[in-house]
Design a protein around this motif. Structure first.
Motif, PDB file in Angstrom:
ATOM      1  N   ASP A  38       0.870  -1.173   0.000  1.00 47.62           N
ATOM      2  CA  ASP A  38       0.000   0.000   0.000  1.00 47.62           C
ATOM      3  C   ASP A  38       0.909   1.225   0.000  1.00 47.62           C
ATOM      4  OD1 ASP A  38      -2.615  -1.171   0.150  1.00 47.62           O
ATOM      5  OD2 ASP A  38      -2.207  -1.683   2.237  1.00 47.62           O
ATOM      6  N   ARG A  40       1.024   5.783  -1.071  1.00 42.16           N
ATOM      7  CA  ARG A  40       0.305   7.026  -1.366  1.00 42.16           C
ATOM      8  C   ARG A  40       1.154   7.839  -2.337  1.00 42.16           C
ATOM      9  NH1 ARG A  40      -4.110   7.952   1.843  1.00 42.16           N
ATOM     10  NH2 ARG A  40      -4.273   6.613   3.664  1.00 42.16           N
ATOM     11  N   LYS A  41       0.462   8.599  -3.173  1.00 38.13           N
ATOM     12  CA  LYS A  41       1.179   9.439  -4.133  1.00 38.13           C
ATOM     13  C   LYS A  41       1.987  10.489  -3.373  1.00 38.13           C
ATOM     14  CE  LYS A  41      -0.390  10.513  -8.079  1.00 38.13           C
ATOM     15  NZ  LYS A  41      -1.074  11.090  -9.226  1.00 38.13           N
ATOM     16  N   SER A  46      -3.208  12.135  -0.144  1.00 41.93           N
ATOM     17  CA  SER A  46      -4.577  11.669   0.076  1.00 41.93           C
ATOM     18  C   SER A  46      -4.953  10.566  -0.922  1.00 41.93           C
ATOM     19  CB  SER A  46      -5.565  12.831  -0.032  1.00 41.93           C
ATOM     20  OG  SER A  46      -5.643  13.281  -1.373  1.00 41.93           O
ATOM     21  N   LYS A  47      -4.173  10.418  -1.989  1.00 49.81           N
ATOM     22  CA  LYS A  47      -4.470   9.423  -3.022  1.00 49.81           C
ATOM     23  C   LYS A  47      -3.730   8.117  -2.753  1.00 49.81           C
ATOM     24  CE  LYS A  47      -5.950  12.553  -6.484  1.00 49.81           C
ATOM     25  NZ  LYS A  47      -6.200  12.771  -7.853  1.00 49.81           N
ATOM     26  N   LYS A  48      -4.529   7.049  -2.608  1.00 47.16           N
ATOM     27  CA  LYS A  48      -3.973   5.722  -2.334  1.00 47.16           C
ATOM     28  C   LYS A  48      -3.625   5.015  -3.634  1.00 47.16           C
ATOM     29  CE  LYS A  48      -6.768   5.056   1.806  1.00 47.16           C
ATOM     30  NZ  LYS A  48      -7.765   4.188   2.447  1.00 47.16           N
ATOM     31  N   TRP A  50      -1.545   1.027  -5.101  1.00 46.94           N
ATOM     32  CA  TRP A  50      -0.733  -0.156  -4.869  1.00 46.94           C
ATOM     33  C   TRP A  50       0.563   0.051  -5.622  1.00 46.94           C
ATOM     34  CZ3 TRP A  50      -5.386  -3.641  -6.309  1.00 46.94           C
ATOM     35  CH2 TRP A  50      -6.170  -3.889  -5.161  1.00 46.94           C
ATOM     36  N   THR A  66      -2.768   3.598  -9.150  1.00 48.29           N
ATOM     37  CA  THR A  66      -3.594   4.426  -8.269  1.00 48.29           C
ATOM     38  C   THR A  66      -5.046   3.965  -8.317  1.00 48.29           C
ATOM     39  OG1 THR A  66      -4.032   6.062  -9.992  1.00 48.29           O
ATOM     40  CG2 THR A  66      -2.090   6.433  -8.594  1.00 48.29           C
TER      41      THR A  66
END
Length: 149
Positions: A38, A40-41, A46-48, A50, A66
């Protein structure tokens, strides 16, 4: 004074980074998905997403997927490339199922800090690599026939 500490360096890679983006001639290669995490950018925490690690030869390359609606095609494409079809409906996907799967990858040139390296431009079924190899054999055989005539 700082105390000495025993550390296991058995699996520590040179260079310290998780990825070893060795430069390869742009083209299609077999790759193995070895890890997913997992993430995040960086530019928008706030953007998750893989973050997959795909090994090609002795190099390890990141593949960012994303969860944005416009980018979900990358996740679907990766699952399909790994032989796990994704239905056209709301589904629960487990990225851990991809670990150990072989996929085809297209590597392209990428420059970072004035150094040439490779990055994954796309993924596809590894079976397509075999078909391409077979097509090359047929093409070469056709060339030999034409040369003999």
């Amino acid at each position: 004074m700082v105390k000495a500490v025993v550390m296991d360096m058995t699996d520590v890679k040179d260079g310290g980074g998780a990825f070893n983006r060795k430069h390869r001639v742009p083209g299609d290669y077999p790759g193995k998905i070895t890890k997913v995490e997992d993430a995040r950018k960086k530019d928008d925490p706030s953007k998750k997403m893989w973050l997959f690690t795909i090994e090609v030869g002795t190099g390890a390359y990141p593949y960012y997927c994303t969860f944005d609606e416009k980018s979900l095609w990358k996740i679907k494409q990766l699952f399909v490339a790994a032989g796990l079809p994704v239905a056209k409906k709301k589904v629960k996907l487990d990225p851990n199922r991809l670990i150990g799967k072989t996929v085809g990858v297209t590597l392209d040139d990428d420059e970072y800090n004035d150094k040439l390296r490779s990055s994954i431009a796309s993924v596809f079924s590894a079976a397509e690599l075999q078909r391409d190899d077979d097509a090359d054999v047929v093409d070469r055989e056709d060339e030999r026939v034409e040369e003999e005539a």
